[in-house]
Scaffold this motif. Structure first.
Motif, PDB file in Angstrom:
ATOM      1  N   VAL A 201      38.138  15.418  46.342  1.00 53.31           N
ATOM      2  CA  VAL A 201      38.293  16.126  47.619  1.00 53.31           C
ATOM      3  C   VAL A 201      38.542  17.607  47.397  1.00 53.31           C
ATOM      4  O   VAL A 201      37.877  18.464  47.986  1.00 53.31           O
ATOM      5  N   MET A 202      39.487  17.926  46.528  1.00 53.82           N
ATOM      6  CA  MET A 202      39.849  19.327  46.330  1.00 53.82           C
ATOM      7  C   MET A 202      38.804  20.099  45.537  1.00 53.82           C
ATOM      8  O   MET A 202      38.575  21.281  45.782  1.00 53.82           O
ATOM      9  N   PHE A 203      38.171  19.449  44.577  1.00 49.33           N
ATOM     10  CA  PHE A 203      37.084  20.118  43.867  1.00 49.33           C
ATOM     11  C   PHE A 203      35.941  20.446  44.834  1.00 49.33           C
ATOM     12  O   PHE A 203      35.384  21.547  44.807  1.00 49.33           O
ATOM     13  N   GLY A 204      35.631  19.491  45.714  1.00 47.58           N
ATOM     14  CA  GLY A 204      34.571  19.724  46.687  1.00 47.58           C
ATOM     15  C   GLY A 204      34.927  20.812  47.679  1.00 47.58           C
ATOM     16  O   GLY A 204      34.108  21.702  47.977  1.00 47.58           O
ATOM     17  N   ALA A 205      36.162  20.772  48.202  1.00 46.00           N
ATOM     18  CA  ALA A 205      36.599  21.775  49.176  1.00 46.00           C
ATOM     19  C   ALA A 205      36.642  23.163  48.550  1.00 46.00           C
ATOM     20  O   ALA A 205      36.239  24.154  49.171  1.00 46.00           O
ATOM     21  N   SER A 206      37.119  23.245  47.302  1.00 44.96           N
ATOM     22  CA  SER A 206      37.195  24.539  46.619  1.00 44.96           C
ATOM     23  C   SER A 206      35.804  25.106  46.366  1.00 44.96           C
ATOM     24  O   SER A 206      35.562  26.307  46.565  1.00 44.96           O
ATOM     25  N   PHE A 207      34.882  24.250  45.932  1.00 46.07           N
ATOM     26  CA  PHE A 207      33.517  24.704  45.694  1.00 46.07           C
ATOM     27  C   PHE A 207      32.888  25.225  46.984  1.00 46.07           C
ATOM     28  O   PHE A 207      32.228  26.270  46.999  1.00 46.07           O
ATOM     29  N   LEU A 208      33.120  24.507  48.099  1.00 41.84           N
ATOM     30  CA  LEU A 208      32.570  24.921  49.383  1.00 41.84           C
ATOM     31  C   LEU A 208      33.116  26.287  49.798  1.00 41.84           C
ATOM     32  O   LEU A 208      32.355  27.158  50.248  1.00 41.84           O
ATOM     33  N   LYS A 209      34.423  26.491  49.636  1.00 42.33           N
ATOM     34  CA  LYS A 209      35.028  27.777  50.002  1.00 42.33           C
ATOM     35  C   LYS A 209      34.528  28.906  49.112  1.00 42.33           C
ATOM     36  O   LYS A 209      34.283  30.020  49.582  1.00 42.33           O
ATOM     37  N   LEU A 210      34.369  28.615  47.811  1.00 47.45           N
ATOM     38  CA  LEU A 210      33.869  29.640  46.899  1.00 47.45           C
ATOM     39  C   LEU A 210      32.440  30.037  47.234  1.00 47.45           C
ATOM     40  O   LEU A 210      32.090  31.223  47.203  1.00 47.45           O
ATOM     41  N   VAL A 211      31.613  29.058  47.572  1.00 49.29           N
ATOM     42  CA  VAL A 211      30.230  29.349  47.937  1.00 49.29           C
ATOM     43  C   VAL A 211      30.183  30.196  49.204  1.00 49.29           C
ATOM     44  O   VAL A 211      29.432  31.177  49.301  1.00 49.29           O
ATOM     45  N   LYS A 212      31.012  29.839  50.185  1.00 45.62           N
ATOM     46  CA  LYS A 212      31.034  30.597  51.433  1.00 45.62           C
ATOM     47  C   LYS A 212      31.557  32.022  51.226  1.00 45.62           C
ATOM     48  O   LYS A 212      31.103  32.965  51.865  1.00 45.62           O
ATOM     49  N   PHE A 213      32.530  32.170  50.317  1.00 42.31           N
ATOM     50  CA  PHE A 213      33.073  33.501  50.043  1.00 42.31           C
ATOM     51  C   PHE A 213      32.065  34.340  49.272  1.00 42.31           C
ATOM     52  O   PHE A 213      31.998  35.560  49.443  1.00 42.31           O
ATOM     53  N   GLY A 214      31.300  33.683  48.410  1.00 39.77           N
ATOM     54  CA  GLY A 214      30.227  34.382  47.725  1.00 39.77           C
ATOM     55  C   GLY A 214      30.515  34.799  46.297  1.00 39.77           C
ATOM     56  O   GLY A 214      29.716  35.529  45.707  1.00 39.77           O
ATOM     57  N   PHE A 215      31.647  34.401  45.720  1.00 40.83           N
ATOM     58  CA  PHE A 215      31.994  34.733  44.342  1.00 40.83           C
ATOM     59  C   PHE A 215      32.123  36.252  44.111  1.00 40.83           C
ATOM     60  O   PHE A 215      32.038  36.721  42.980  1.00 40.83           O
ATOM     61  N   HIS A 216      32.295  37.016  45.185  1.00 40.34           N
ATOM     62  CA  HIS A 216      32.414  38.473  45.053  1.00 40.34           C
ATOM     63  C   HIS A 216      33.895  38.850  45.019  1.00 40.34           C
ATOM     64  O   HIS A 216      34.475  39.280  46.004  1.00 40.34           O
ATOM     65  N   PHE A 217      34.498  38.713  43.852  1.00 41.34           N
ATOM     66  CA  PHE A 217      35.909  39.028  43.707  1.00 41.34           C
ATOM     67  C   PHE A 217      36.082  40.422  43.108  1.00 41.34           C
ATOM     68  O   PHE A 217      35.282  40.852  42.280  1.00 41.34           O
ATOM     69  N   THR A 218      37.156  41.081  43.521  1.00 41.45           N
ATOM     70  CA  THR A 218      37.597  42.233  42.758  1.00 41.45           C
ATOM     71  C   THR A 218      38.350  41.699  41.537  1.00 41.45           C
ATOM     72  O   THR A 218      38.714  40.515  41.489  1.00 41.45           O
ATOM     73  N   ALA A 219      38.590  42.560  40.566  1.00 42.60           N
ATOM     74  CA  ALA A 219      39.315  42.123  39.370  1.00 42.60           C
ATOM     75  C   ALA A 219      40.709  41.619  39.736  1.00 42.60           C
ATOM     76  O   ALA A 219      41.173  40.603  39.206  1.00 42.60           O
ATOM     77  N   PHE A 220      41.381  42.298  40.660  1.00 42.61           N
ATOM     78  CA  PHE A 220      42.727  41.895  41.039  1.00 42.61           C
ATOM     79  C   PHE A 220      42.718  40.577  41.806  1.00 42.61           C
ATOM     80  O   PHE A 220      43.618  39.749  41.641  1.00 42.61           O
ATOM     81  N   GLN A 221      41.705  40.355  42.645  1.00 45.60           N
ATOM     82  CA  GLN A 221      41.601  39.082  43.365  1.00 45.60           C
ATOM     83  C   GLN A 221      41.407  37.930  42.392  1.00 45.60           C
ATOM     84  O   GLN A 221      41.966  36.841  42.592  1.00 45.60           O
ATOM     85  N   ALA A 222      40.632  38.159  41.344  1.00 44.20           N
ATOM     86  CA  ALA A 222      40.450  37.119  40.324  1.00 44.20           C
ATOM     87  C   ALA A 222      41.778  36.810  39.633  1.00 44.20           C
ATOM     88  O   ALA A 222      42.098  35.639  39.360  1.00 44.20           O
ATOM     89  N   VAL A 223      42.585  37.847  39.367  1.00 48.01           N
ATOM     90  CA  VAL A 223      43.901  37.647  38.767  1.00 48.01           C
ATOM     91  C   VAL A 223      44.804  36.863  39.722  1.00 48.01           C
ATOM     92  O   VAL A 223      45.533  35.953  39.303  1.00 48.01           O
ATOM     93  N   GLU A 224      44.764  37.197  41.008  1.00 48.37           N
ATOM     94  CA  GLU A 224      45.573  36.486  41.997  1.00 48.37           C
ATOM     95  C   GLU A 224      45.228  34.996  42.019  1.00 48.37           C
ATOM     96  O   GLU A 224      46.126  34.131  42.048  1.00 48.37           O
ATOM     97  N   LEU A 225      43.945  34.676  42.017  1.00 45.79           N
ATOM     98  CA  LEU A 225      43.519  33.276  42.008  1.00 45.79           C
ATOM     99  C   LEU A 225      44.017  32.562  40.760  1.00 45.79           C
ATOM    100  O   LEU A 225      44.538  31.442  40.828  1.00 45.79           O
ATOM    101  N   LEU A 226      43.857  33.214  39.608  1.00 46.97           N
ATOM    102  CA  LEU A 226      44.245  32.596  38.338  1.00 46.97           C
ATOM    103  C   LEU A 226      45.760  32.361  38.289  1.00 46.97           C
ATOM    104  O   LEU A 226      46.212  31.270  37.906  1.00 46.97           O
ATOM    105  N   VAL A 227      46.541  33.346  38.694  1.00 39.56           N
ATOM    106  CA  VAL A 227      47.999  33.216  38.684  1.00 39.56           C
ATOM    107  C   VAL A 227      48.435  32.107  39.648  1.00 39.56           C
ATOM    108  O   VAL A 227      49.286  31.275  39.315  1.00 39.56           O
ATOM    109  N   GLY A 228      47.840  32.088  40.846  1.00 41.48           N
ATOM    110  CA  GLY A 228      48.175  31.053  41.826  1.00 41.48           C
ATOM    111  C   GLY A 228      47.902  29.659  41.301  1.00 41.48           C
ATOM    112  O   GLY A 228      48.719  28.746  41.471  1.00 41.48           O
ATOM    113  N   MET A 229      46.765  29.480  40.629  1.00 41.70           N
ATOM    114  CA  MET A 229      46.408  28.167  40.093  1.00 41.70           C
ATOM    115  C   MET A 229      47.336  27.750  38.947  1.00 41.70           C
ATOM    116  O   MET A 229      47.743  26.588  38.864  1.00 41.70           O
ATOM    117  N   ILE A 230      47.682  28.694  38.070  1.00 42.32           N
ATOM    118  CA  ILE A 230      48.552  28.373  36.941  1.00 42.32           C
ATOM    119  C   ILE A 230      49.937  27.957  37.430  1.00 42.32           C
ATOM    120  O   ILE A 230      50.509  26.958  36.974  1.00 42.32           O
TER     121      ILE A 230
END
Length: 276
Positions: A201-230
């Protein structure tokens, strides 16, 4: 640094509320009210879903031996565990109803359902339901105590309960656990199967949100995602082990009362905001 501190707090909240049947959405709503991330709404919508991947990896790590279908036999050969494959088949059957409906209604839910009143009412109503079901369960003995006893019909019925979790505030784990309790599943097994259902469920929901967002992250946004997940990963390790120990001696009623209190708090806080 302040933004990363907010991300750490959100990761802690996610790691706790993803597994306890108390609604991660309701808590995220309140935390974001006081600790707003300085980010576009589109990123925040995606962020609140994708950091759940950290929490999901905690389940994979803790239950790896039960979830990985290929084992090494005493002879050294790699063999396939039929029981594990059957488990995954039932997990996928249970996630199918919500996956289909969630994909169809994803935009509608984002646009119309993430409202404080809806979340608060879902918290309160399902909190009351938890208390009622647990009182009813005092007179019953669980009919299903092992994963092998779950049928595909049971899995589909559990999936039907999970569809209720598409309403923000219901809680995915809450909906599936309460559904399994109604079906006569033991508390421990209900919690564990709910954990397993979260993976696709969560892998599917996350993939859907990432596709909709477009994978266009700033460097800091990528850090925020990584820190949040860890952070969500390590907190989830602790919370999952706590929950499995807690329900050996206690029922879920305390979470029902907590949901009711949280729902009332959401109504009060956002009611006051609307007035003032």
């Amino acid at each position: 640094m302040l933004e990363l501190f907010k991300v750490v707090i959100l990761g802690i909240v996610e790691g706790i509320t993803e597994w306890l049947p108390i609604s991660s959405t309701g808590h995220m709503l309140l935390v974001d009210l006081f600790l707003k991330l300085k980010a576009p709404e589109e990123f925040k919508t995606m962020f609140f879903v994708v950091i759940q991947l950290g929490a999901i990896m905690a389940v994979v790590v803790i239950y790896w031996k039960q979830l990985w279908p290929w084992k090494r036999a005493e002879s050294g050969q790699i063999v396939t565990s039929r029981g594990t494959l059957l488990l995954w088949a039932k997990v996928l059957a249970a996630t199918l109803p919500a996956a289909i409906l969630g994909f169809a209604l994803d935009d509608f839910i984002d646009d119309h359902m993430h409202k404080p009143v809806i979340i608060a009412l879902a918290l309160i109503i399902f909190g009351i339901w938890f208390i009622i079901v647990e009182d009813w369960n005092k007179k019953r003995q669980p009919a299903i105590r092992k994963l092998s006893q779950l049928t595909y019909k049971d899995a589909l019925l559990i999936g039907a309960f999970q569809m209720l979790a598409l309403v923000p505030g219901v809680s995915r784990s809450g909906a599936t656990i309460i559904g399994m309790l109604v079906l006569g599943v033991s508390r421990g097994l209900a919690a564990r199967f709910s954990f397993f259902m979260s993976i696709p469920v969560m892998f599917g929901a996350s993939f859907l949100k990432l596709v909709k967002f477009g994978f266009h992250f700033t460097a800091f946004q990528a850090v925020e995602l990584l820190v949040g997940m860890i952070v969500a990963f390590f907190v989830s390790i602790i919370v999952i082990q706590f929950l499995m120990g807690y329900i050996k001696k206690h029922d879920f009623k305390v979470f029902g009362w907590y949901r009711i209190a949280l729902g009332i708090l959401v109504l009060i806080v956002f009611g006051l905001r609307a007035i003032f």
